[in-house]
Design a protein around this motif. Structure first.
Motif, PDB file in Angstrom:
ATOM      1  N   THR A 100      12.366  -8.939  10.525  1.00 49.22           N
ATOM      2  CA  THR A 100      11.714  -8.940   9.561  1.00 49.22           C
ATOM      3  C   THR A 100      10.426  -8.641   9.775  1.00 49.22           C
ATOM      4  O   THR A 100       9.780  -7.881   8.747  1.00 49.22           O
ATOM      5  N   ILE A 101       9.642  -9.142  10.853  1.00 49.74           N
ATOM      6  CA  ILE A 101       8.154  -8.981  11.068  1.00 49.74           C
ATOM      7  C   ILE A 101       8.098  -7.520  11.363  1.00 49.74           C
ATOM      8  O   ILE A 101       7.079  -6.881  11.036  1.00 49.74           O
ATOM      9  N   ALA A 102       9.080  -6.743  12.110  1.00 47.79           N
ATOM     10  CA  ALA A 102       8.958  -5.331  12.574  1.00 47.79           C
ATOM     11  C   ALA A 102       9.101  -4.556  11.152  1.00 47.79           C
ATOM     12  O   ALA A 102       8.083  -3.836  11.142  1.00 47.79           O
ATOM     13  N   PHE A 103      10.016  -5.080  10.552  1.00 49.28           N
ATOM     14  CA  PHE A 103      10.229  -4.110   9.200  1.00 49.28           C
ATOM     15  C   PHE A 103       9.096  -4.221   8.302  1.00 49.28           C
ATOM     16  O   PHE A 103       8.366  -3.302   7.635  1.00 49.28           O
ATOM     17  N   GLN A 104       8.466  -5.512   8.140  1.00 53.37           N
ATOM     18  CA  GLN A 104       7.358  -5.522   7.203  1.00 53.37           C
ATOM     19  C   GLN A 104       6.052  -4.794   7.931  1.00 53.37           C
ATOM     20  O   GLN A 104       5.438  -4.110   6.862  1.00 53.37           O
ATOM     21  N   ARG A 105       5.686  -4.904   8.984  1.00 50.63           N
ATOM     22  CA  ARG A 105       4.622  -4.331   9.623  1.00 50.63           C
ATOM     23  C   ARG A 105       4.830  -2.563   9.462  1.00 50.63           C
ATOM     24  O   ARG A 105       3.832  -1.903   9.341  1.00 50.63           O
ATOM     25  N   THR A 106       6.154  -2.100   9.791  1.00 45.77           N
ATOM     26  CA  THR A 106       6.299  -0.868   9.426  1.00 45.77           C
ATOM     27  C   THR A 106       6.104  -0.278   8.075  1.00 45.77           C
ATOM     28  O   THR A 106       5.605   0.841   7.870  1.00 45.77           O
ATOM     29  N   LEU A 107       6.803  -1.172   7.303  1.00 52.40           N
ATOM     30  CA  LEU A 107       6.512  -0.808   5.894  1.00 52.40           C
ATOM     31  C   LEU A 107       4.945  -0.598   5.200  1.00 52.40           C
ATOM     32  O   LEU A 107       4.870   0.207   4.673  1.00 52.40           O
ATOM     33  N   ASP A 108       4.430  -1.635   5.868  1.00 53.36           N
ATOM     34  CA  ASP A 108       2.899  -1.682   5.572  1.00 53.36           C
ATOM     35  C   ASP A 108       2.307  -0.543   6.106  1.00 53.36           C
ATOM     36  O   ASP A 108       1.345   0.220   5.218  1.00 53.36           O
ATOM     37  N   ALA A 109       2.388  -0.130   7.381  1.00 52.60           N
ATOM     38  CA  ALA A 109       1.699   1.101   7.799  1.00 52.60           C
ATOM     39  C   ALA A 109       2.119   2.392   7.116  1.00 52.60           C
ATOM     40  O   ALA A 109       1.374   3.318   6.851  1.00 52.60           O
ATOM     41  N   VAL A 110       3.486   2.390   6.998  1.00 54.70           N
ATOM     42  CA  VAL A 110       3.933   3.768   6.152  1.00 54.70           C
ATOM     43  C   VAL A 110       3.330   3.884   4.781  1.00 54.70           C
ATOM     44  O   VAL A 110       2.864   4.884   4.568  1.00 54.70           O
ATOM     45  N   ALA A 111       3.247   2.864   4.042  1.00 57.61           N
ATOM     46  CA  ALA A 111       2.695   2.689   2.709  1.00 57.61           C
ATOM     47  C   ALA A 111       1.165   2.991   2.704  1.00 57.61           C
ATOM     48  O   ALA A 111       0.873   3.860   2.093  1.00 57.61           O
ATOM     49  N   ARG A 112       0.295   2.554   3.613  1.00 58.94           N
ATOM     50  CA  ARG A 112      -0.899   2.836   3.835  1.00 58.94           C
ATOM     51  C   ARG A 112      -0.979   4.530   4.318  1.00 58.94           C
ATOM     52  O   ARG A 112      -1.860   5.213   3.544  1.00 58.94           O
ATOM     53  N   LEU A 113      -0.345   4.812   4.979  1.00 62.04           N
ATOM     54  CA  LEU A 113      -0.203   6.244   5.510  1.00 62.04           C
ATOM     55  C   LEU A 113      -0.018   7.272   4.038  1.00 62.04           C
ATOM     56  O   LEU A 113      -0.724   8.258   3.994  1.00 62.04           O
ATOM     57  N   LEU A 114       0.955   6.861   3.334  1.00 62.30           N
ATOM     58  CA  LEU A 114       1.380   7.637   2.386  1.00 62.30           C
ATOM     59  C   LEU A 114       0.372   7.687   1.204  1.00 62.30           C
ATOM     60  O   LEU A 114       0.036   8.616   0.407  1.00 62.30           O
ATOM     61  N   ILE A 115      -0.300   6.520   0.997  1.00 60.12           N
ATOM     62  CA  ILE A 115      -1.414   6.327   0.133  1.00 60.12           C
ATOM     63  C   ILE A 115      -2.424   7.303   0.300  1.00 60.12           C
ATOM     64  O   ILE A 115      -3.109   8.167  -0.532  1.00 60.12           O
ATOM     65  N   HIS A 116      -2.735   7.321   1.544  1.00 62.32           N
ATOM     66  CA  HIS A 116      -3.692   8.611   2.106  1.00 62.32           C
ATOM     67  C   HIS A 116      -3.295   9.796   2.033  1.00 62.32           C
ATOM     68  O   HIS A 116      -4.066  10.719   1.682  1.00 62.32           O
ATOM     69  N   CYS A 117      -2.255  10.029   2.152  1.00 61.11           N
ATOM     70  CA  CYS A 117      -1.746  11.717   2.388  1.00 61.11           C
ATOM     71  C   CYS A 117      -1.064  12.055   1.125  1.00 61.11           C
ATOM     72  O   CYS A 117      -0.829  13.237   1.123  1.00 61.11           O
ATOM     73  N   SER A 118      -0.686  11.076   0.114  1.00 65.79           N
ATOM     74  CA  SER A 118       0.112  11.689  -1.118  1.00 65.79           C
ATOM     75  C   SER A 118      -0.620  12.643  -1.645  1.00 65.79           C
ATOM     76  O   SER A 118      -2.021  12.499  -1.932  1.00 65.79           O
ATOM     77  N   ARG A 119      -0.016  13.656  -2.297  1.00 70.84           N
ATOM     78  CA  ARG A 119      -0.949  14.856  -3.166  1.00 70.84           C
ATOM     79  C   ARG A 119      -0.441  14.960  -4.707  1.00 70.84           C
ATOM     80  O   ARG A 119      -1.179  15.414  -5.271  1.00 70.84           O
TER      81      ARG A 119
END
Length: 447
Positions: A46-65
């Protein structure tokens, strides 16, 4: 008034209550003895999933066009924050995973991703709320000091703003919890220096949390800092509203009873179990919603066993339902929408003074006591042979009796009976009949 005699309210004898407590103790031992690798693996994943989801979401916020991509990424960030807050932060801080002896996943070291300090929350929540659950005057979670959710709380003119306060609390829930925890911590016995220390500690946590969400991450986004700032604000709002809904649906719908300080006096461990059972409510949820709510859709099970791992609540609920059936106790649950609408009804209704409310303070949906079963005594209902008569049967008998009284009108007085009988036997005359009646009376007078 709230419940002052829980055994009388539950319609259970002292022997029944002790037997119920014995069975719950046995269930607790069975679960504790079976904890192992499966449970440890669950929280680590659960902790690994949450941290991965958080990192991916922040990356997509920055890179989404595209705007749609930003919306999806922001929603994902809100989900990640909800998981961290509910399934990880809340449950780890309860000590549910202390048995692992992992220094990272431990109630004494975990600091969650919100403005409140987990150490202050542990005192106000783990102690003040869970030990004194729904005891008026002791449990400060009853309305969080800003909402009136039982008639035992005196009405004040400021409660007229309660519907607006409720909306504000939902949007800023993490801030409300932080200030609520500080208030509870400051009411704890201690010196002025200790109270000042707690205040400075909260200010430091607020500075770190807001600096991370609203300064650090936006600055790392460069020219897109406005997008990141907006996304973080939105994700925190989503997390706040979701946490608020889950907590309120577990504590304030109909069937979540309140208790007086008299009930708390000389309370046995078995009576504590019964108070936790009667003071909470569940809502129905599938596996995904249960995970996102920190398994607090099983609020009854959580209050009975707050330090057992949350991934066990679903299986525990089967036994709890069977025990409720055995001891004829209600298992308060419903859909999430229904439980929240019942909570909203209570919040809006109790914004008004008691003189505008119809039900009595002993027999209202949001406030009840054992006095409602004393007068008038409800008519008995038919039960199966050998079935234990407990609270559920008593509530059903009272509901049936209430429906009977509504369907049977009160006996009319004598004058009403005479008028009604006369009208029923003599139909009203028509217009020609009235003319003949007048002429007949005129002729009789002249003669």
């Amino acid at each position: 008034m709230a419940i002052s005699d829980i055994k009388e309210y539950a319609h259970l004898t002292e022997q029944d209550v002790e037997a119920l407590g014995f069975e719950l103790d046995a269930l607790r031992r069975d679960v504790t003895d079976s904890l192992g690798e499966r449970d440890a693996s669950y929280i680590c994943r659960t902790i690994a999933f949450q941290r991965t989801l958080d990192a991916v979401a922040r990356l997509l916020i920055h890179c989404s066009r595209t705007p749609a991509g930003v919306v999806v990424a922001t929603t994902a960030l809100g989900v990640a924050k909800s998981i961290e807050n509910m399934e990880i932060g809340h449950n780890v801080s309860h000590g549910q995973w202390d048995w692992m002896n992992d220094p990272e996943i431990h109630s004494s070291t975990w600091e969650w991703d919100m403005v409140g300090l987990s150490s202050q929350w542990r005192y106000s929540h783990n102690y003040r709320h869970h030990v004194f659950s729904n005891v008026v005057g002791m449990d400060e979670d009853l309305g969080y000091g800003v909402l009136r959710i039982t008639r035992d709380q005196p009405w004040k003119p400021e409660h007229l703003l309660q519907p607006l306060r409720n909306l504000l609390l939902a949007a800023t829930f993490e801030w409300g919890i932080a200030l609520h925890d500080l208030y509870s911590e400051r009411s704890r016995p201690g010196t002025a220096a200790e109270k000042s220390f707690h205040r400075r500690a909260l200010i430091g946590k607020i500075a770190r949390q807001t600096g991370k969400d609203y300064l650090l991450f936006p600055s790392l986004s460069g020219r897109r800092w406005r997008r990141t700032l907006t996304a973080n604000l939105t994700a925190n709002l989503l997390r706040n509203v979701w946490t608020y809904v889950v907590i309120f649906c577990g504590h304030f719908p109909d069937g979540a009873e309140k208790f007086t300080l008299a009930e708390r006096e000389n309370e046995t461990p078995s009576e504590w179990y019964l108070r936790q059972k009667l003071g909470t409510a569940n809502f129905r949820a599938g596996p995904v919603m249960a995970f996102l709510s920190g398994n607090l859709c099983y609020q009854i099970e959580h209050h009975l066993f707050p330090d057992l791992p949350s991934n066990r609540y679903a299986e525990i609920s089967t036994t709890i339902r069977a025990l409720c059936e055995k001891y004829d106790l209600p298992y308060t649950t419903g859909s999430l929408v229904r439980q929240y609408l019942l909570t909203l009804r209570t919040i809006h209704k109790l914004a008004l003074p008691d003189r505008f409310l119809r039900a009595t303070c002993e027999d209202a949906p949001e406030t009840a006591s054992e006095l409602k079963f004393r007068s008038p005594a409800p008519r008995p209902v038919t039960i199966a042979p050998g079935h234990r008569v407990g609270l559920r049967t008593a509530l059903r008998a009272r509901q049936v009796d209430r429906h009977r009284r509504r369907r049977i009108p009160p006996p009319p007085n004598e004058a009403t009976t005479m008028v009604d009988t006369r009208l029923s036997r003599t139909p009203p005359p028509t217009l020609p009949g009235l003319r003949r009646l007048v002429l007949r009376r005129v002729v009789s007078r002249n003669t």
